[in-house]
Enzyme design. Structure first.
Site, PDB file in Angstrom:
ATOM      1  N   TYR A 173      -9.099  -7.191  12.656  1.00  0.00           N
ATOM      2  CA  TYR A 173      -8.538  -6.637  11.418  1.00  0.00           C
ATOM      3  C   TYR A 173      -8.547  -7.662  10.293  1.00  0.00           C
ATOM      4  O   TYR A 173      -8.298  -8.850  10.501  1.00  0.00           O
ATOM      5  CB  TYR A 173      -7.091  -6.163  11.654  1.00  0.00           C
ATOM      6  CG  TYR A 173      -6.449  -5.617  10.380  1.00  0.00           C
ATOM      7  CD1 TYR A 173      -6.658  -4.302   9.996  1.00  0.00           C
ATOM      8  CD2 TYR A 173      -5.690  -6.442   9.552  1.00  0.00           C
ATOM      9  CE1 TYR A 173      -6.101  -3.812   8.811  1.00  0.00           C
ATOM     10  CE2 TYR A 173      -5.134  -5.960   8.372  1.00  0.00           C
ATOM     11  CZ  TYR A 173      -5.342  -4.642   8.011  1.00  0.00           C
ATOM     12  OH  TYR A 173      -4.796  -4.171   6.843  1.00  0.00           O
TER      13      TYR A 173
ATOM     14  N   LYS B 137     -19.342  29.083 -28.594  1.00  0.00           N
ATOM     15  CA  LYS B 137     -19.614  28.431 -27.305  1.00  0.00           C
ATOM     16  C   LYS B 137     -18.803  28.994 -26.143  1.00  0.00           C
ATOM     17  O   LYS B 137     -17.640  29.320 -26.284  1.00  0.00           O
ATOM     18  CB  LYS B 137     -19.338  26.922 -27.407  1.00  0.00           C
ATOM     19  CG  LYS B 137     -20.313  26.157 -28.268  1.00  0.00           C
ATOM     20  CD  LYS B 137     -21.747  26.224 -27.773  1.00  0.00           C
ATOM     21  CE  LYS B 137     -22.031  25.299 -26.634  1.00  0.00           C
ATOM     22  NZ  LYS B 137     -21.970  23.886 -26.969  1.00  0.00           N
TER      23      LYS B 137
ATOM     24  N   SER C 240       0.826  -1.213   0.000  1.00  0.00           N
ATOM     25  CA  SER C 240       0.000   0.000   0.000  1.00  0.00           C
ATOM     26  C   SER C 240       0.858   1.261   0.000  1.00  0.00           C
ATOM     27  O   SER C 240       0.323   2.370   0.027  1.00  0.00           O
ATOM     28  CB  SER C 240      -0.926  -0.007   1.217  1.00  0.00           C
ATOM     29  OG  SER C 240      -0.188  -0.266   2.401  1.00  0.00           O
TER      30      SER C 240
ATOM     31  N   ASN D 166      -1.988  -2.894  13.210  1.00  0.00           N
ATOM     32  CA  ASN D 166      -3.450  -2.772  13.196  1.00  0.00           C
ATOM     33  C   ASN D 166      -3.933  -1.559  13.988  1.00  0.00           C
ATOM     34  O   ASN D 166      -4.799  -0.810  13.529  1.00  0.00           O
ATOM     35  CB  ASN D 166      -4.099  -4.051  13.716  1.00  0.00           C
ATOM     36  CG  ASN D 166      -3.778  -5.250  12.841  1.00  0.00           C
ATOM     37  OD1 ASN D 166      -3.212  -5.079  11.760  1.00  0.00           O
ATOM     38  ND2 ASN D 166      -4.127  -6.439  13.293  1.00  0.00           N
TER      39      ASN D 166
ATOM     40  N   THR E 282     -40.950  25.558  -8.631  1.00  0.00           N
ATOM     41  CA  THR E 282     -41.192  24.163  -8.255  1.00  0.00           C
ATOM     42  C   THR E 282     -41.434  23.444  -9.579  1.00  0.00           C
ATOM     43  O   THR E 282     -41.961  24.043 -10.530  1.00  0.00           O
ATOM     44  CB  THR E 282     -42.426  23.989  -7.343  1.00  0.00           C
ATOM     45  OG1 THR E 282     -43.581  24.408  -8.065  1.00  0.00           O
ATOM     46  CG2 THR E 282     -42.302  24.813  -6.068  1.00  0.00           C
TER      47      THR E 282
ATOM     48  N   GLU F 140     -20.100  21.639 -14.549  1.00  0.00           N
ATOM     49  CA  GLU F 140     -20.465  20.278 -14.986  1.00  0.00           C
ATOM     50  C   GLU F 140     -19.555  19.237 -14.354  1.00  0.00           C
ATOM     51  O   GLU F 140     -19.992  18.158 -13.950  1.00  0.00           O
ATOM     52  CB  GLU F 140     -20.382  20.179 -16.512  1.00  0.00           C
ATOM     53  CG  GLU F 140     -21.474  20.977 -17.214  1.00  0.00           C
ATOM     54  CD  GLU F 140     -21.219  21.112 -18.716  1.00  0.00           C
ATOM     55  OE1 GLU F 140     -20.616  20.210 -19.308  1.00  0.00           O
ATOM     56  OE2 GLU F 140     -21.620  22.145 -19.286  1.00  0.00           O
TER      57      GLU F 140
ATOM     58  N   SER G 161     -15.399  25.767 -27.296  1.00  0.00           N
ATOM     59  CA  SER G 161     -15.557  24.542 -28.069  1.00  0.00           C
ATOM     60  C   SER G 161     -14.500  24.510 -29.158  1.00  0.00           C
ATOM     61  O   SER G 161     -14.138  25.550 -29.718  1.00  0.00           O
ATOM     62  CB  SER G 161     -16.949  24.519 -28.691  1.00  0.00           C
ATOM     63  OG  SER G 161     -16.971  23.660 -29.810  1.00  0.00           O
TER      64      SER G 161
ATOM     65  N   ASN H  28     -18.787  27.312 -22.470  1.00  0.00           N
ATOM     66  CA  ASN H  28     -19.405  26.207 -21.722  1.00  0.00           C
ATOM     67  C   ASN H  28     -19.071  26.230 -20.230  1.00  0.00           C
ATOM     68  O   ASN H  28     -17.943  26.536 -19.862  1.00  0.00           O
ATOM     69  CB  ASN H  28     -18.937  24.868 -22.298  1.00  0.00           C
ATOM     70  CG  ASN H  28     -19.360  24.679 -23.743  1.00  0.00           C
ATOM     71  OD1 ASN H  28     -20.440  25.116 -24.131  1.00  0.00           O
ATOM     72  ND2 ASN H  28     -18.502  24.062 -24.537  1.00  0.00           N
TER      73      ASN H  28
HETATM   74  N1  ARG Z   1      -1.260  -1.453   5.244  1.00  0.00           N
HETATM   75  C1  ARG Z   1      -2.150  -2.020   6.204  1.00  0.00           C
HETATM   76  C2  ARG Z   1      -3.522  -1.331   6.077  1.00  0.00           C
HETATM   77  O1  ARG Z   1      -3.560  -0.308   5.540  1.00  0.00           O
HETATM   78  C3  ARG Z   1      -1.638  -1.838   7.582  1.00  0.00           C
HETATM   79  C4  ARG Z   1      -2.138  -2.844   8.553  1.00  0.00           C
HETATM   80  C5  ARG Z   1      -1.568  -4.156   8.205  1.00  0.00           C
HETATM   81  N2  ARG Z   1      -1.886  -5.130   9.175  1.00  0.00           N
HETATM   82  C6  ARG Z   1      -1.783  -6.450   8.927  1.00  0.00           C
HETATM   83  N3  ARG Z   1      -2.109  -7.245   9.874  1.00  0.00           N
HETATM   84  N4  ARG Z   1      -1.417  -6.901   7.749  1.00  0.00           N
HETATM   85  O2  ARG Z   1      -4.529  -1.828   6.511  1.00  0.00           O
END
Ligand code: ARG
Length: 460
Positions: free
Chosen positions: A316, A282, A22, A109, A154, A289, A276, A284
Site C-alpha cells: 500500500y 434556436k 479523505s 489497507n 461511410t 453535447e 439561446s 439546441n
Molecule cells: N484513506 C486511505 C485510502 O483511501 C485508507 C487507507 C489508509 N492506509 C494507510 N496506511 N494510511 O487509501
C-alpha cells in the site's frame, strides 16, 4: 488524539489534516465500510479471537452508527482522516472498550480494499441495469422501424440504404457488450481481501472464507501483498465506463447531426433541448453535447488512475487514496449520462420521410445498380465503371439513377431492362441485403429476437 497517535509527540499540522484527509469524499463508502466491519466483528467473535459479547456490542453499535449516518445525524471529523477511522472513533465513543477490539487482525489497507471492491460490485450492477433499460428502448424503436429506410453512411457520405431499425440495433450490440463488460468488472471485484492485513496477513486465526460468505463474495484473495495493492478492478470499472461513454458520445454526435436543419432526421423533444439567450430561433441539443463532452472526463478518470498506479512499489501507498474520486466521478457521470440519454432517446421523434428521401437522393442504390449488371453477366469491375459514369451523368443533371428512362439507361449498358426500376428501388436494396447481420427486415427481426433472448439470460 488520533487513533494512531501513540508514537507521535506532536500534533498533525492543520495543513496536513486538510491535505491528506479523505473523509470529505470517502464518506460515500460508509455503508460498505460498516457492513464490512460487521462481518469482520462477527467472524472475530465466532473464532473466539474477541469475546462473543464484545462482538455483539460492536455489531449493535455499528448498526446504530449506520442508521445515524443515513439519517444525517453524524458530523464527520476531518481530524479523524477517513471513513474507516471516523466510524471506529464513533464506535469507541459509543460503546467504549469493546469498540477498541474491532480492528483486531485488520488494517485500513485491507479494509479500504474491501470497501472499494464492494462499491465497484454495486456500481457495476447499477450500470448494467441502466444499460439494460437503454437496450430496451433501442429494441422498441427498432421494432417500430423495421421497414423505415434511411441512408447508411461511410465517411459521412451517403453510402447504401439501411433501416432505422438496423441502425438502432448497431447501438444495441454496443450496449450489450457494455453490459457484458460490467459483468466482468463485477467478477474481478468479487474477491474478498480482508485477512491481508497491512500487507503480510495476520497472526490471528481469521476465517476468511466465512467473512467472504457473510459479505457475499465468491472468492478470497490469494496473496496478501496483492490483496492490499490491487486496484485493477477500479481500472476495469473506469475502462468499462469509458467505453460506454464513448458509445453514448458517438450516438449523441449522430443525434446532434440528425437534429440539424440540414439533416432533419430527428426532432428532439423540447424537454431535452435548450434555447439561446440571444437567438430566438434556436433549439439546441445541449444534453447530447454535454454527454459527448463528459466522455472526456471519464477518460480522464481512467488515465489519471492508471498514471497514479504506474510507479507504485508494493504494497500500500497513500497515492492509492486517489482511486476514489476518480471512481466516484466516473460512476456519477456514467449513471447520469445513461439515465438522461435514455430518456432523451425515448422522447425523440424520427422524421422518417426525410430519412427515406435522404436514402433515395444520394445514389445509395449505386452498388445495387452495379450488382444488377453483374447478375446479367457483366464482371463487377466493369459494372462499377459503368455505374460510375452513370452517376457522374446524373450528378451533372441533378437527377437520381431511377429518374432516367430505360432508353437513357440503355445508353450506359444494353443489359438494363424494365425490371431495373424494381431491383434498384430502396425497398429492394434493403430487402436483398439478406445475410445474417444484414439490414433486410427479416434479418433485423431475427437479431431483435436474439437480442431479447440474450437480455433475458443476462444476470450479474
Ligand atoms: N484513506 C486511505 C485510502 O483511501 C485508507 C487507507 C489508509 N492506509 C494507510 N496506511 N494510511 O487509501
Amino acid at each position: 488524539m488520533k487513533l494512531w497517535g501513540g508514537r507521535f509527540e506532536k500534533k498533525t499540522d492543520g495543513l496536513v489534516d486538510d491535505f491528506h484527509s479523505s473523509i470529505t469524499f470517502d464518506q460515500r463508502l460508509y455503508q460498505q465500510d460498516i457492513t464490512g466491519s460487521i462481518a469482520h466483528a462477527t467472524m472475530l467473535g465466532r473464532q473466539g479471537i474477541i469475546p462473543q459479547a464484545d462482538a455483539e456490542k460492536i455489531v449493535a453499535g455499528l448498526k446504530e452508527i449506520m442508521a445515524d449516518i443515513a439519517a444525517g445525524k453524524v458530523q464527520f471529523e476531518l481530524d479523524a482522516e477517513d471513513i474507516h477511522m471516523n466510524v471506529e472513533k464513533l464506535l469507541i465513543e459509543r460503546i467504549g472498550d469493546a469498540g477498541k477490539r474491532l480492528h483486531t487482525g485488520r488494517s485500513r489497507n485491507d479494509q479500504v480494499a474491501l470497501d472499494c471492491r464492494m462499491y465497484v460490485k454495486d456500481a457495476a450492477k447499477e450500470a448494467a441495469g441502466l444499460m439494460r433499460e437503454l437496450c430496451e428502448t433501442l429494441l422498441s424503436i427498432a421494432k417500430d422501424h423495421l421497414e423505415t429506410i434511411m441512408p447508411g453512411y461511410t465517411h459521412l457520405q451517403r453510402a447504401q440504404p439501411i433501416t432505422l431499425a438496423h441502425h438502432m440495433m448497431a447501438y444495441f450490440q454496443m450496449f450489450t457488450r457494455d453490459m457484458q463488460r460490467m459483468k466482468e468488472v463485477h467478477a474481478h471485484a468479487d474477491v474478498m481481501p480482508l485477512g491481508s492485513g497491512a500487507l503480510a496477513g495476520t497472526t490471528y486465526p481469521l476465517d476468511r472464507e466465512y467473512t467472504a460468505q457473510l459479505l457475499g463474495f465468491s472468492a478470497i484473495s490469494q496473496n496478501s501483498l496483492d490483496g492490499v495493492s490491487d486496484r485493477d478492478f477500479v481500472c476495469d470499472y473506469l475502462y468499462a465506463a469509458s467505453v460506454c461513454m464513448m458509445h453514448l458520445s458517438r450516438f449523441c454526435e449522430e443525434l446532434i447531426l440528425w437534429n440539424t436543419h440540414e439533416f432533419k432526421f430527428v426532432e428532439m423533444d423540447d424537454g431535452y433541448a435548450t434555447g439561446s439567450s440571444i437567438m430566438p430561433q434556436k433549439k439546441n441539443p445541449d444534453v447530447a453535447e454535454l454527454i459527448r463532452g463528459k466522455t472526456g472526463r471519464v477518460y480522464g478518470d481512467l488515465q489519471g488512475l492508471l498514471t497514479t498506479l504506474k510507479g507504485l512499489p508494493l504494497a500500500y501507498n497513500k497515492d492509492m487514496q486517489e482511486d476514489k474520486e476518480a471512481l466516484f466521478d466516473a460512476r456519477d457521470t456514467l449513471v447520469k449520462s445513461l439515465v438522461v440519454f435514455n430518456a432523451m432517446l425515448a422522447a425523440c421523434t424520427f422524421r422518417t420521410e426525410n430519412m427515406e428521401r435522404g436514402a433515395a437522393g444520394g445514389f445509395t442504390n449505386a452498388t445495387d445498380a452495379a450488382d444488377y449488371l453483374v447478375k446479367h453477366g457483366m464482371p463487377f469491375r466493369d459494372a462499377h465503371a459503368v455505374i460510375g459514369r452513370l452517376v457522374l451523368h446524373c450528378v451533372k443533371e441533378n437527377r437520381a439513377i431511377l429518374d432516367l428512362t430505360l432508353s437513357e439507361l440503355k445508353g450506359f449498358s444494353e443489359l438494363f431492362e424494365e425490371d431495373v426500376f424494381e431491383a434498384c428501388s430502396m425497398k429492394a436494396c434493403v430487402e436483398l441485403r439478406d445475410v445474417p447481420g444484414g439490414p433486410a427486415p427479416r434479418r433485423v427481426k431475427a437479431s431483435i429476437e436474439a437480442g431479447e433472448a440474450w437480455m433475458k439470460g443476462f444476470a450479474i
